[in-house]
Design a protein around this motif. Sequence first.
Motif, PDB file in Angstrom:
ATOM      1  N   ASN A  55     -18.814 -53.542 -20.187  1.00 26.68           N
ATOM      2  CA  ASN A  55     -18.064 -55.117 -19.597  1.00 26.68           C
ATOM      3  C   ASN A  55     -16.754 -54.491 -19.142  1.00 26.68           C
ATOM      4  OD1 ASN A  55     -20.223 -55.414 -17.753  1.00 26.68           O
ATOM      5  ND2 ASN A  55     -21.016 -56.566 -19.212  1.00 26.68           N
ATOM      6  N   SER A  56     -16.184 -54.981 -20.816  1.00 24.62           N
ATOM      7  CA  SER A  56     -15.056 -54.757 -21.818  1.00 24.62           C
ATOM      8  C   SER A  56     -14.256 -53.869 -21.404  1.00 24.62           C
ATOM      9  CB  SER A  56     -15.139 -55.276 -22.599  1.00 24.62           C
ATOM     10  OG  SER A  56     -15.411 -55.259 -23.679  1.00 24.62           O
ATOM     11  N   SER A  57     -14.608 -52.434 -20.987  1.00 26.18           N
ATOM     12  CA  SER A  57     -13.776 -51.057 -20.995  1.00 26.18           C
ATOM     13  C   SER A  57     -14.100 -50.236 -19.959  1.00 26.18           C
ATOM     14  CB  SER A  57     -13.581 -50.715 -22.945  1.00 26.18           C
ATOM     15  OG  SER A  57     -13.449 -49.296 -22.649  1.00 26.18           O
ATOM     16  N   LEU A  58     -12.991 -49.767 -19.592  1.00 23.05           N
ATOM     17  CA  LEU A  58     -13.259 -48.840 -18.955  1.00 23.05           C
ATOM     18  C   LEU A  58     -13.422 -47.240 -19.489  1.00 23.05           C
ATOM     19  CD1 LEU A  58     -10.636 -50.069 -15.914  1.00 23.05           C
ATOM     20  CD2 LEU A  58     -13.472 -50.042 -16.502  1.00 23.05           C
ATOM     21  N   ASP A  59     -13.412 -46.518 -20.867  1.00 23.43           N
ATOM     22  CA  ASP A  59     -12.721 -46.002 -21.568  1.00 23.43           C
ATOM     23  C   ASP A  59     -14.051 -45.095 -22.013  1.00 23.43           C
ATOM     24  OD1 ASP A  59     -12.703 -44.381 -23.316  1.00 23.43           O
ATOM     25  OD2 ASP A  59     -11.329 -45.237 -24.608  1.00 23.43           O
ATOM     26  N   LEU A  60     -15.163 -44.325 -21.150  1.00 16.68           N
ATOM     27  CA  LEU A  60     -16.102 -43.971 -21.368  1.00 16.68           C
ATOM     28  C   LEU A  60     -16.569 -43.565 -22.669  1.00 16.68           C
ATOM     29  CD1 LEU A  60     -19.228 -43.675 -20.463  1.00 16.68           C
ATOM     30  CD2 LEU A  60     -18.340 -40.858 -19.749  1.00 16.68           C
ATOM     31  N   ARG A  61     -15.912 -42.832 -23.666  1.00 17.81           N
ATOM     32  CA  ARG A  61     -15.922 -42.176 -24.819  1.00 17.81           C
ATOM     33  C   ARG A  61     -16.058 -43.511 -25.389  1.00 17.81           C
ATOM     34  NH1 ARG A  61     -15.385 -36.956 -24.680  1.00 17.81           N
ATOM     35  NH2 ARG A  61     -14.122 -35.840 -23.115  1.00 17.81           N
ATOM     36  N   LEU A  62     -15.644 -44.326 -25.860  1.00 20.41           N
ATOM     37  CA  LEU A  62     -15.056 -45.456 -26.631  1.00 20.41           C
ATOM     38  C   LEU A  62     -16.934 -46.024 -26.781  1.00 20.41           C
ATOM     39  CD1 LEU A  62     -13.901 -48.010 -28.768  1.00 20.41           C
ATOM     40  CD2 LEU A  62     -13.014 -49.243 -26.925  1.00 20.41           C
ATOM     41  N   THR A  63     -17.085 -46.156 -25.615  1.00 20.58           N
ATOM     42  CA  THR A  63     -18.183 -47.139 -24.893  1.00 20.58           C
ATOM     43  C   THR A  63     -19.617 -46.128 -25.484  1.00 20.58           C
ATOM     44  OG1 THR A  63     -17.166 -48.047 -22.962  1.00 20.58           O
ATOM     45  CG2 THR A  63     -19.804 -47.853 -22.784  1.00 20.58           C
ATOM     46  N   LEU A  64     -19.385 -44.858 -25.012  1.00 23.71           N
ATOM     47  CA  LEU A  64     -20.785 -44.119 -25.989  1.00 23.71           C
ATOM     48  C   LEU A  64     -20.453 -43.693 -27.297  1.00 23.71           C
ATOM     49  CD1 LEU A  64     -20.368 -41.240 -23.117  1.00 23.71           C
ATOM     50  CD2 LEU A  64     -21.867 -43.235 -23.299  1.00 23.71           C
ATOM     51  N   ASP A  65     -19.799 -44.037 -28.042  1.00 23.17           N
ATOM     52  CA  ASP A  65     -19.235 -43.790 -29.439  1.00 23.17           C
ATOM     53  C   ASP A  65     -19.974 -45.604 -29.972  1.00 23.17           C
ATOM     54  OD1 ASP A  65     -18.495 -41.378 -29.943  1.00 23.17           O
ATOM     55  OD2 ASP A  65     -16.073 -42.232 -29.967  1.00 23.17           O
ATOM     56  N   ILE A  66     -19.765 -46.749 -29.304  1.00 23.95           N
ATOM     57  CA  ILE A  66     -20.386 -47.694 -29.573  1.00 23.95           C
ATOM     58  C   ILE A  66     -21.798 -47.779 -30.114  1.00 23.95           C
ATOM     59  CG2 ILE A  66     -20.308 -49.654 -28.906  1.00 23.95           C
ATOM     60  CD1 ILE A  66     -17.640 -50.122 -28.311  1.00 23.95           C
ATOM     61  N   LEU A  67     -22.423 -47.247 -28.462  1.00 26.55           N
ATOM     62  CA  LEU A  67     -23.943 -46.979 -28.059  1.00 26.55           C
ATOM     63  C   LEU A  67     -24.225 -45.851 -29.129  1.00 26.55           C
ATOM     64  CD1 LEU A  67     -25.331 -46.400 -24.916  1.00 26.55           C
ATOM     65  CD2 LEU A  67     -26.115 -44.800 -26.173  1.00 26.55           C
ATOM     66  N   LEU A  68     -24.147 -45.215 -29.450  1.00 23.01           N
ATOM     67  CA  LEU A  68     -24.386 -43.657 -30.318  1.00 23.01           C
ATOM     68  C   LEU A  68     -24.316 -45.255 -32.092  1.00 23.01           C
ATOM     69  CD1 LEU A  68     -22.868 -40.934 -29.369  1.00 23.01           C
ATOM     70  CD2 LEU A  68     -25.350 -41.874 -29.235  1.00 23.01           C
ATOM     71  N   GLU A  69     -23.826 -45.019 -32.151  1.00 21.93           N
ATOM     72  CA  GLU A  69     -23.330 -45.920 -33.701  1.00 21.93           C
ATOM     73  C   GLU A  69     -24.431 -46.709 -33.523  1.00 21.93           C
ATOM     74  OE1 GLU A  69     -20.721 -49.177 -36.568  1.00 21.93           O
ATOM     75  OE2 GLU A  69     -20.270 -48.893 -34.164  1.00 21.93           O
ATOM     76  N   GLN A  70     -25.081 -47.621 -32.521  1.00 25.95           N
ATOM     77  CA  GLN A  70     -25.893 -48.693 -32.546  1.00 25.95           C
ATOM     78  C   GLN A  70     -27.804 -48.360 -32.459  1.00 25.95           C
ATOM     79  OE1 GLN A  70     -25.616 -51.923 -33.097  1.00 25.95           O
ATOM     80  NE2 GLN A  70     -23.172 -51.406 -32.630  1.00 25.95           N
ATOM     81  N   VAL A  71     -27.471 -46.893 -32.150  1.00 24.91           N
ATOM     82  CA  VAL A  71     -28.891 -45.951 -32.676  1.00 24.91           C
ATOM     83  C   VAL A  71     -28.854 -45.204 -33.836  1.00 24.91           C
ATOM     84  CG1 VAL A  71     -29.581 -43.258 -31.730  1.00 24.91           C
ATOM     85  CG2 VAL A  71     -28.356 -44.902 -29.704  1.00 24.91           C
ATOM     86  N   LEU A  72     -27.693 -45.306 -34.505  1.00 24.84           N
ATOM     87  CA  LEU A  72     -28.388 -44.758 -35.544  1.00 24.84           C
ATOM     88  C   LEU A  72     -28.557 -45.793 -36.878  1.00 24.84           C
ATOM     89  CD1 LEU A  72     -25.904 -41.551 -36.444  1.00 24.84           C
ATOM     90  CD2 LEU A  72     -27.882 -41.375 -35.696  1.00 24.84           C
ATOM     91  N   THR A  73     -28.402 -46.991 -36.323  1.00 24.89           N
ATOM     92  CA  THR A  73     -28.254 -48.454 -37.094  1.00 24.89           C
ATOM     93  C   THR A  73     -29.203 -49.135 -36.761  1.00 24.89           C
ATOM     94  OG1 THR A  73     -25.869 -48.505 -36.727  1.00 24.89           O
ATOM     95  CG2 THR A  73     -27.504 -50.544 -36.831  1.00 24.89           C
ATOM     96  N   HIS A  74     -30.214 -48.926 -35.914  1.00 16.63           N
ATOM     97  CA  HIS A  74     -31.713 -49.402 -35.782  1.00 16.63           C
ATOM     98  C   HIS A  74     -32.463 -48.463 -35.385  1.00 16.63           C
ATOM     99  CE1 HIS A  74     -29.049 -53.396 -35.351  1.00 16.63           C
ATOM    100  NE2 HIS A  74     -28.767 -52.832 -34.547  1.00 16.63           N
ATOM    101  N   VAL A  75     -32.258 -47.199 -35.375  1.00 21.05           N
ATOM    102  CA  VAL A  75     -33.151 -45.651 -35.878  1.00 21.05           C
ATOM    103  C   VAL A  75     -33.186 -45.180 -36.422  1.00 21.05           C
ATOM    104  CG1 VAL A  75     -34.313 -44.408 -33.796  1.00 21.05           C
ATOM    105  CG2 VAL A  75     -33.518 -46.031 -32.679  1.00 21.05           C
ATOM    106  N   HIS A  76     -34.347 -44.813 -36.914  1.00 24.86           N
ATOM    107  CA  HIS A  76     -35.068 -43.926 -37.988  1.00 24.86           C
ATOM    108  C   HIS A  76     -34.371 -42.459 -37.266  1.00 24.86           C
ATOM    109  CE1 HIS A  76     -37.158 -47.132 -39.888  1.00 24.86           C
ATOM    110  NE2 HIS A  76     -37.177 -46.900 -40.983  1.00 24.86           N
ATOM    111  N   ALA A  77     -32.945 -42.047 -37.657  1.00 22.39           N
ATOM    112  CA  ALA A  77     -32.534 -40.513 -37.322  1.00 22.39           C
ATOM    113  C   ALA A  77     -31.438 -40.754 -38.171  1.00 22.39           C
ATOM    114  CB  ALA A  77     -31.963 -40.236 -35.553  1.00 22.39           C
ATOM    115  N   GLU A  78     -31.249 -39.118 -37.724  1.00 17.93           N
ATOM    116  CA  GLU A  78     -30.025 -38.938 -39.010  1.00 17.93           C
ATOM    117  C   GLU A  78     -28.138 -38.760 -37.808  1.00 17.93           C
ATOM    118  OE1 GLU A  78     -32.808 -39.438 -41.322  1.00 17.93           O
ATOM    119  OE2 GLU A  78     -32.578 -37.918 -40.315  1.00 17.93           O
TER     120      GLU A  78
END
Length: 605
Positions: free
Chosen positions: A264-287
């Motif tokens: 909602n706060s950014s129109l930068d797709l790459r920044l948004t996807l980086d944040i999303l992937l960071e949450q994936v690796l933080t809360h999922v048992h994956a490398e």
Amino acid sequence: MVVENHSTWEGRCPKYEGIAIQDALAVPMVYRGEFIGILDIMTLAPNQRKLTISDAEVLEMFATHAAAAVKEAQYFDQSQQRLRELEAINSLSKSLRNANTRQEIVNALLSETIRLFDGEAGAVWLLDPLSGKLVQQSVTGWFRRIQQEPLSPGEGLVGWVFEQGRPLLSKEFICDERASMNFRQQAQPGWGGVVIPLNSKEEVYGALVLAFPSYRTLKKDEIKLLGAFCEIAANALQRESAMGLLEQRVHQLLSLRTVDNAINSSLDLRLTLDILLEQVLTHVHAEAADILLYDPRTYSLKLVAQRGYRSLVAHPLNISLTIGMLAQILIDRQMQQIEDMTNISIDQTRVSLFLDEGFRSYLALPLIAKGQLVGVMEVFRRDSKSIAPIELDFLQTLSGQAAIAINNATLFDELQQTNTQLTLAYDSTLEGWARALELRDNETEGHSRRVTSLTLRLAQCLGVPEAEWIHIRRGAILHDIGKMGIPDEILHKPGPLDEAEWDIMKQHPIFAYHLLQPIPYLEKAVVIPYYHHERWDGSGYPQGLQGEQIPLEARIFAVVDVFDALCSDRPYRRAWAQEEAIAYIKEQAGRLFDEQVVEALLEIL
């Protein structure tokens, strides 16, 4: 019952064969209707005294008192046993109350049972939800020397108990064929034990193993007490699991909110996807994880964001979809999970990359927004374990957010592109108007273009905010648009205008205002066409403003317009030399023109 001749009595017990029993007397021991035992007496031959009914009556009296005494002793023993059990349960419960993690719970269970049952070795096994196997979680005694591998449900003593959900006794481990070969080969001879399931009312979590010397026989009460211990521990594990699940859900909700805020706060797709992937690796048992964008025109995917890769991967990486699992995912639009991707082709582009990274477990989730496939999210592990169900739910929610982010970014890019095209079209139209005015007014070719360029340079030099530049540009292009309302005989008159003609000519800024003000696109650009003939000393028109009453944009353009006009040929005069024009501008500073604007103009010329 009185037996007068024991040697000839057909009900005699073989135990007493060879003993010269003359006669016998036996009476039942009964306490409040409950049979407790038998009290009997015998006389040995030769004995002249015979047992009589009177003896039986006396013996019955003794039997009654003895039954009461035995029963009271049993009550006392049972109460002492119950007291010991309650103390043991209380001790275990106290230890478990101080335990906050699964490891602390199983450590407390093993420690307390070893202490209370004088055990010398033991272990606690728990089910690993990720691998689906039983893993030794806590161990003590000579069990420490045994190299134990994870067990499948039904495998070995522990697996059997886990699957059956009931206790199992083993007289000697090394001879028990139910035990795994690995355990039998490493167990100490002369030792057996008991395996108790850790089961609550809802599920079995694992098993407790206690080792005892083979000569020791566990009583039913002891096994029952061990079962109570394990049930208490299982309930503690259930509570810990519920709390862990709740905590995980809370963290996942916070993570989803973080991604929502990014979308909602950014129109930068790459920044948004980086944040999303960071949450994936933080809360999922994956490398590692990445996002692939789908291009339907080329039927290919582009790697645009990744986290957890050991090697440097160029972005965007184009991935062909001729063959491989990714191509099938795009067709089926279904999530795919592979525990071992070693011999499976995901795509042909990244074969060597996956080998270098050492990925084994693979998960792909199609990203679908409004029924359209927009990409794929991939999650990798470097072992062969699959993703837990609760984490799969979380990833599916995140994939939905990723699809929304990509769709929003695509729509914004398309809207921005359309807006740019419209802006270029509008500006081209404005430039066309300006050129038409130049031709009608016999202006020197390029006048509008020159004054627009110099006005923008001067505005930047004077610190006009960048957001205003576009309006200044449009206003400069259209500065004489009002002359469309001036008659040709006045506009093209070769000589000086008379007073009446000047009154008409002075109306062109007002014509410009009425022409441009109703157009929202040009509303802010009207300042220069309307005010550029105002003068610093108030001698200008149409309103006779003076000083800073005149908008800065108009004060800037007024200097530039006069300077360019002086340097250009006119039907009634030739162009001035630049030095003459500069001298005139300097002379009129503080009278016709703003001195600060004049100083800035001289700096950039």
